[in-house]
Design a protein around this motif. Structure first.
Motif, PDB file in Angstrom:
ATOM      1  N   ILE A 287      -8.774  -1.485  -0.327  1.00 56.89           N
ATOM      2  CA  ILE A 287      -9.335  -2.276   0.778  1.00 56.89           C
ATOM      3  C   ILE A 287      -8.379  -3.416   1.138  1.00 56.89           C
ATOM      4  O   ILE A 287      -8.138  -3.704   2.315  1.00 56.89           O
ATOM      5  CB  ILE A 287     -10.754  -2.769   0.407  1.00 56.89           C
ATOM      6  CG1 ILE A 287     -11.713  -1.561   0.481  1.00 56.89           C
ATOM      7  CG2 ILE A 287     -11.213  -3.918   1.316  1.00 56.89           C
ATOM      8  CD1 ILE A 287     -13.167  -1.857   0.188  1.00 56.89           C
ATOM      9  N   GLN A 288      -7.811  -4.020   0.138  1.00 56.32           N
ATOM     10  CA  GLN A 288      -6.827  -5.093   0.402  1.00 56.32           C
ATOM     11  C   GLN A 288      -5.545  -4.525   1.014  1.00 56.32           C
ATOM     12  O   GLN A 288      -4.874  -5.215   1.789  1.00 56.32           O
ATOM     13  CB  GLN A 288      -6.525  -5.829  -0.905  1.00 56.32           C
ATOM     14  CG  GLN A 288      -7.748  -6.594  -1.435  1.00 56.32           C
ATOM     15  CD  GLN A 288      -7.611  -6.978  -2.893  1.00 56.32           C
ATOM     16  OE1 GLN A 288      -6.749  -6.469  -3.604  1.00 56.32           O
ATOM     17  NE2 GLN A 288      -8.468  -7.870  -3.356  1.00 56.32           N
TER      18      GLN A 288
ATOM     19  N   GLN B 242      -6.220  -4.261   4.651  1.00 56.41           N
ATOM     20  CA  GLN B 242      -6.079  -5.610   5.250  1.00 56.41           C
ATOM     21  C   GLN B 242      -4.612  -5.982   5.426  1.00 56.41           C
ATOM     22  O   GLN B 242      -4.223  -6.573   6.443  1.00 56.41           O
ATOM     23  CB  GLN B 242      -6.725  -6.659   4.328  1.00 56.41           C
ATOM     24  CG  GLN B 242      -8.235  -6.612   4.277  1.00 56.41           C
ATOM     25  CD  GLN B 242      -8.798  -7.693   3.360  1.00 56.41           C
ATOM     26  OE1 GLN B 242      -8.301  -7.900   2.249  1.00 56.41           O
ATOM     27  NE2 GLN B 242      -9.841  -8.385   3.807  1.00 56.41           N
TER      28      GLN B 242
ATOM     29  N   SER C  49      -6.273   3.863  -3.623  1.00 62.60           N
ATOM     30  CA  SER C  49      -6.005   3.214  -4.911  1.00 62.60           C
ATOM     31  C   SER C  49      -5.256   4.177  -5.832  1.00 62.60           C
ATOM     32  O   SER C  49      -4.417   3.763  -6.620  1.00 62.60           O
ATOM     33  CB  SER C  49      -7.289   2.698  -5.557  1.00 62.60           C
ATOM     34  OG  SER C  49      -8.213   3.732  -5.719  1.00 62.60           O
ATOM     35  N   GLY C  50      -5.529   5.469  -5.739  1.00 58.81           N
ATOM     36  CA  GLY C  50      -4.811   6.467  -6.552  1.00 58.81           C
ATOM     37  C   GLY C  50      -5.540   6.810  -7.831  1.00 58.81           C
ATOM     38  O   GLY C  50      -6.260   5.978  -8.393  1.00 58.81           O
TER      39      GLY C  50
ATOM     40  N   VAL D 223      -0.323  -0.741 -11.637  1.00 52.96           N
ATOM     41  CA  VAL D 223      -0.050  -2.039 -11.018  1.00 52.96           C
ATOM     42  C   VAL D 223      -1.337  -2.644 -10.447  1.00 52.96           C
ATOM     43  O   VAL D 223      -1.827  -3.653 -10.930  1.00 52.96           O
ATOM     44  CB  VAL D 223       1.038  -1.911  -9.931  1.00 52.96           C
ATOM     45  CG1 VAL D 223       1.314  -3.271  -9.306  1.00 52.96           C
ATOM     46  CG2 VAL D 223       2.320  -1.338 -10.527  1.00 52.96           C
ATOM     47  N   HIS D 224      -1.871  -2.012  -9.402  1.00 50.61           N
ATOM     48  CA  HIS D 224      -3.088  -2.491  -8.752  1.00 50.61           C
ATOM     49  C   HIS D 224      -3.053  -4.005  -8.506  1.00 50.61           C
ATOM     50  O   HIS D 224      -3.998  -4.725  -8.842  1.00 50.61           O
ATOM     51  CB  HIS D 224      -4.335  -2.067  -9.543  1.00 50.61           C
ATOM     52  CG  HIS D 224      -4.501  -0.576  -9.627  1.00 50.61           C
ATOM     53  ND1 HIS D 224      -4.684   0.209  -8.509  1.00 50.61           N
ATOM     54  CD2 HIS D 224      -4.456   0.278 -10.672  1.00 50.61           C
ATOM     55  CE1 HIS D 224      -4.770   1.481  -8.878  1.00 50.61           C
ATOM     56  NE2 HIS D 224      -4.619   1.558 -10.179  1.00 50.61           N
ATOM     57  N   ASP D 225      -1.948  -4.444  -7.958  1.00 52.45           N
ATOM     58  CA  ASP D 225      -1.819  -5.823  -7.503  1.00 52.45           C
ATOM     59  C   ASP D 225      -2.822  -6.013  -6.363  1.00 52.45           C
ATOM     60  O   ASP D 225      -3.521  -7.028  -6.279  1.00 52.45           O
ATOM     61  CB  ASP D 225      -0.363  -6.019  -7.044  1.00 52.45           C
ATOM     62  CG  ASP D 225      -0.061  -7.413  -6.567  1.00 52.45           C
ATOM     63  OD1 ASP D 225      -0.886  -8.318  -6.765  1.00 52.45           O
ATOM     64  OD2 ASP D 225       1.023  -7.608  -5.982  1.00 52.45           O
ATOM     65  N   LEU D 226      -2.899  -5.007  -5.488  1.00 59.05           N
ATOM     66  CA  LEU D 226      -3.914  -4.947  -4.440  1.00 59.05           C
ATOM     67  C   LEU D 226      -4.815  -3.754  -4.752  1.00 59.05           C
ATOM     68  O   LEU D 226      -4.426  -2.882  -5.521  1.00 59.05           O
ATOM     69  CB  LEU D 226      -3.278  -4.687  -3.072  1.00 59.05           C
ATOM     70  CG  LEU D 226      -2.075  -5.517  -2.642  1.00 59.05           C
ATOM     71  CD1 LEU D 226      -1.635  -5.073  -1.245  1.00 59.05           C
ATOM     72  CD2 LEU D 226      -2.417  -6.995  -2.633  1.00 59.05           C
ATOM     73  N   ASP D 227      -5.980  -3.679  -4.110  1.00 64.76           N
ATOM     74  CA  ASP D 227      -6.748  -2.441  -4.148  1.00 64.76           C
ATOM     75  C   ASP D 227      -6.695  -1.812  -2.758  1.00 64.76           C
ATOM     76  O   ASP D 227      -6.059  -2.351  -1.843  1.00 64.76           O
ATOM     77  CB  ASP D 227      -8.170  -2.665  -4.669  1.00 64.76           C
ATOM     78  CG  ASP D 227      -9.025  -3.547  -3.777  1.00 64.76           C
ATOM     79  OD1 ASP D 227      -8.702  -3.692  -2.575  1.00 64.76           O
ATOM     80  OD2 ASP D 227     -10.024  -4.096  -4.276  1.00 64.76           O
TER      81      ASP D 227
END
Lengths: 222, 311
Positions: free
Chosen positions: B131-132, B135, B110-111, B125-129
């Motif tokens: 774990i995502q 995936q 994630s950073g 941004v974190h559109d995804l995390d």
């Protein structure tokens, strides 16, 4: 409710100093709760601006007024006279009220008296904290009633990150780690099984990302 | 765990040998030699080299370009990717770009928050995390699909890694969190720097109890301390870091000019002890701006020479 914070007087002054009839216009609902933009606060800002005008030796007439809500047409009627008198308005509503007012009076300069801060709760008298970012698809049912989007600095849907320390967020020791709160709640509800369910990639199209949002109720329109 | 990609790191781990990885932080400038010089120092002593992605949110040369520099040297990079700076379009695009250069390892993170870095006023941004992100890479690789559902011609062959921090709070979810990453499809883990060995071993116990050590390769992360001052800083200032007081005391107990050597010795002793922990499949040696010490650590820890793998 919507929480706002007054802009520094100097910043408001810079916006209005070239006008001659200024109305400071309060909004007596959300931003009155945090005592920043209600009709009473509008009155105080107006008197501070009058003092400033006197100090600067400028002849600006400054009045105050206000209505219950600047985000609904019906409340504006009572203020028509004072709005038509002014050659500039400082609205102490949230950004919604400022824009709604500007839309109604096409040629009237409308300036924001507040910075709209967040959607929050009154944690206690004088303390307001963010709870919601209006993402348009509520996940609170999955996260123990605590929002990771509004309350995790990285809006992690599957947290916590590696920076969670003694219940606090890595960016600020005074800030609760949202995922610690979520885990505490899941435990209290005996639902820790939920923690291991992966929340899938989120659909942000109902969020700001999808463009300005609109909600229409045809069934109740007149 | 059968081999699914051309990754050398994956092959070494699958062979049951202890893997050794290290990392290089890209420069705050565009000189490629800053990265190749660091890589030269460690290339014979590690199996793969992580390239960090704007670590601590300080703007640097991009991880992908630095990984390509390593590929041009014939080395094996691990592309670190954080979800802080890219939306899902950029993420998928960078993954394809990396794969086009035969980069076969990725670390999904994630950073750090941007408030730690040089762009405190920026957006994240974190559109995804993370774990995502795991995936997403697995879907791109295994199903040859983009997140949007379209087919990928020539899917990226990524060996998929992630970080784990056994020392962050709350401790009780640190094993479940690993399980979650495994369920998302992670294949190797590089842990946060380990100084509290007892706590790490306790975490590994929990990992074994759930049989997770058989589902993922865990590389124990180590960073040698350069001084007692650094140890104190890590203990007090770095979120999610667990530095026991006795370690600070041990470093402070030797003269200043010998503290660096003491730090190296502690690191080697830690590796020796962790080698016998069931489920530890390798080591990730993060000698921050101290790459020249990696060979000594690897050699004295008995991890040299590195295995050769037929391509």
């Amino acid at each position: 409710m919507i929480v706002g914070q007054q802009k520094p007087l100097e910043e408001i002054w810079d916006m209005i100093k070239d006008h001659s009839r200024v109305l400071v216009f309060g909004c007596n609902t959300c931003v009155a709760v945090c005592q920043q933009g209600g009709n009473k606060e509008a009155e105080i800002i107006a008197s501070l601006l009058r003092m400033k005008a006197t100090q600067e030796g400028l002849d600006i007439e400054i009045k105050d007024g206000g209505i219950e809500r600047q985000c609904e047409h019906e409340f504006f009627e009572s203020a028509t006279k004072s709005l038509e008198w002014a050659d500039a308005v400082v609205s102490t509503a949230c950004g919604i009220g400022v824009q709604f007012l500007a839309e109604k009076y096409e040629s009237l300069p409308v300036y924001p008296g507040l910075n709209t801060t967040f959607l929050g709760a009154v944690e206690k008298f004088g303390v307001y904290t963010e709870r919601c970012q209006a993402c348009g698809q509520c996940v609170l049912g999955l996260t123990g009633g605590i929002c990771p989007i509004a309350r995790c600095a990285k809006r992690l849907m599957n947290g916590p990150c590696g920076g969670s320390t003694r219940g606090k967020c890595e960016i600020n020791k005074d800030l609760d780690c949202a995922w610690q709160l979520i885990i505490d709640r899941l435990k209290a509800m005996d639902k820790m099984d939920n923690y291991e369910k992966i929340i899938p990639v989120k659909d942000w199209s109902s969020d700001r990302a999808g463009g300005p949002r609109k909600f229409v109720r045809e069934d109740i329109q007149v | 765990m059968s081999v699914k990609t051309p990754s050398k790191l994956e092959k070494i781990l699958a062979s049951g040998q202890l893997a050794v990885t290290s990392e290089c932080g890209p420069p705050r400038g565009s000189d490629p030699e800053d990265i190749t010089r660091k890589a030269e120092l460690i290339k014979n002593h590690v199996d793969a080299i992580n390239i960090t992605d704007n670590q601590t949110s300080v703007t640097r040369m991009c991880s992908l370009a630095a990984c390509i520099r390593l590929k041009l040297m014939g080395l094996e990079p691990v592309l670190q990717m954080v979800t802080r700076d890219r939306n899902r379009i950029a993420i998928q695009s960078d993954i394809l770009g990396a794969a086009s250069f035969d980069i076969n390892n990725m670390l999904c993170l994630s950073g750090d928050h941007q408030s730690f870095g040089d762009c405190k006023l920026g957006q994240n941004v974190h559109d995804l995390d993370s774990i995502q992100l795991i995936q997403t890479v697995r879907m791109m690789r295994d199903e040859a699909k983009f997140l949007g559902g379209d087919d990928i011609k020539c899917p990226p062959k990524m060996f998929v890694g992630a970080a784990a921090n056994p020392f962050a709070d709350p401790f009780e979810i640190r094993v479940p969190r690993l399980a979650k990453k495994i369920a998302a499809g992670v294949e190797f883990i590089q842990t946060q720097c380990i100084y509290n060995l007892d706590k790490f071993e306790k975490w590994m116990e929990g990992v074994r109890e759930r049989g997770l050590h058989e589902k993922v390769h865990i590389l124990a992360g180590l960073t040698p301390m350069k001084s007692a001052g650094m140890a104190r800083y890590m203990k007090n200032r770095v979120p999610g870091m667990d530095v026991p007081e006795e370690l600070v005391k041990r470093l402070a107990g030797v003269p200043k000019e010998k503290q660096a050597q003491e730090g190296i010795d502690i690191c080697i002793e830690s590796i020796q002890r962790l080698k016998s922990v069931d489920g530890v499949h390798g080591f990730h040696v993060m000698a921050i701006e101290w790459e020249e010490k990696v060979p000594e650590i690897v050699e004295r820890a008995g991890l040299y020479p590195r295995p050769t793998i037929d391509k």
